[in-house]
Design a protein around this motif. Structure first.
Motif, PDB file in Angstrom:
ATOM      1  N   VAL A  79      -5.153  -1.098   7.555  1.00  0.00           N
ATOM      2  CA  VAL A  79      -4.823  -2.372   8.193  1.00  0.00           C
ATOM      3  C   VAL A  79      -4.396  -2.092   9.628  1.00  0.00           C
ATOM      4  CG1 VAL A  79      -3.238  -4.331   8.224  1.00  0.00           C
ATOM      5  CG2 VAL A  79      -4.157  -3.500   6.054  1.00  0.00           C
ATOM      6  N   PHE A 104      -7.102  -2.473   0.383  1.00  0.00           N
ATOM      7  CA  PHE A 104      -7.122  -2.231   1.826  1.00  0.00           C
ATOM      8  C   PHE A 104      -6.983  -0.736   2.075  1.00  0.00           C
ATOM      9  CE2 PHE A 104      -5.577  -6.514   1.269  1.00  0.00           C
ATOM     10  CZ  PHE A 104      -6.171  -7.231   2.296  1.00  0.00           C
ATOM     11  N   ALA A 113      -9.282  -3.618   8.108  1.00  0.00           N
ATOM     12  CA  ALA A 113      -9.026  -5.036   8.308  1.00  0.00           C
ATOM     13  C   ALA A 113      -8.132  -5.201   9.535  1.00  0.00           C
ATOM     14  CB  ALA A 113      -8.353  -5.642   7.080  1.00  0.00           C
TER      15      ALA A 113
END
Length: 219
Positions: A133, A130, A113
């Motif tokens: 990141v 996640f 992400a």
């Protein structure tokens, strides 16, 4: 290009002009590859598909109970999309806006992400993980009830969000900012090593911290 700064982090927002996009029929079934497109309206509940969106606006689409795997998003905005009970187990997102969407019961795994902005969405009973990141991810004025937030929560900002009975299962959390979020009966605080909370939050969460540390509080 539009940039947004929140809590000392700057993210790049998608650059999309609806007048420059071609309106196409919404169809996420099977393989798909949409580019410079506006997908507006349509019921895609329960579809199974895989593919990519590049410079795409998706608005007012029902994707509840769908399974999209894998899914690659680049320069994309989701506006008023229903993702309730959807399963998205392998998402790569770069410059993604998610605005006014519903993700009740959503199962979402970000492989990566980067520059993701989520505003005014509901994620009750959702599981969001996640794996990596890059730069930052921002959740603004979102609601999480009995949700699970897991994996790499570093550099994720929760700005004016509502958390109730949320469980954290972070493997990293440096730079995670919760200072403006309302935290009610949350769990897994011990996994948030390096995250930021306010002094008032620390005071109100003291009993929870003590409980998770295995301490006995005597009155």
């Amino acid at each position: 290009m539009e940039f947004l700064e929140v809590a000392g982090k700057t993210i790049q927002r998608p650059s999309l002009d609806p007048d420059d996009l071609t309106l196409e029929r919404t169809d996420f079934k099977g393989p798909f590859d949409f580019s410079a497109t506006h997908l507006r309206g349509g019921v895609q509940a329960g579809v199974v598909g895989e593919g990519s969106l590049s410079s795409v606006l998706v608005s007012s689409v029902d994707l509840s109970e769908c399974r999209l795997d894998p899914l690659e998003l680049s320069n994309v905005r989701l506006d008023d999309v229903d993702l309730s009970n959807a399963v998205l187990p392998s998402v790569t997102a770069r410059r993604l806006d998610v605005l006014g969407c519903r993700g009740i019961g959503l199962s979402l795994d970000f492989v990566q992400a980067m520059d993701v902005y989520v505003q005014a969405c509901r994620f009750d009973f959702a599981t969001i993980r996640f794996e990596q990141v890059k730069n930052a991810v921002v959740f603004r004025r979102c609601r999480f009830v009995e949700s699970i937030l897991a994996g790499d929560l570093s550099n994720i900002i929760f700005d004016e969000c509502e958390f109730e009975k949320v469980e954290f299962a972070a493997v990293r959390a440096a730079g995670c900012d919760l200072t403006t979020t309302n935290l009610i009966d949350v769990h897994g605080l011990s996994t948030l090593r390096g995250a930021k909370i306010s002094a008032d939050q620390a005071s109100s969460l003291a009993m929870r911290f003590a409980s998770e540390a295995g301490l006995m509080v005597v009155f």
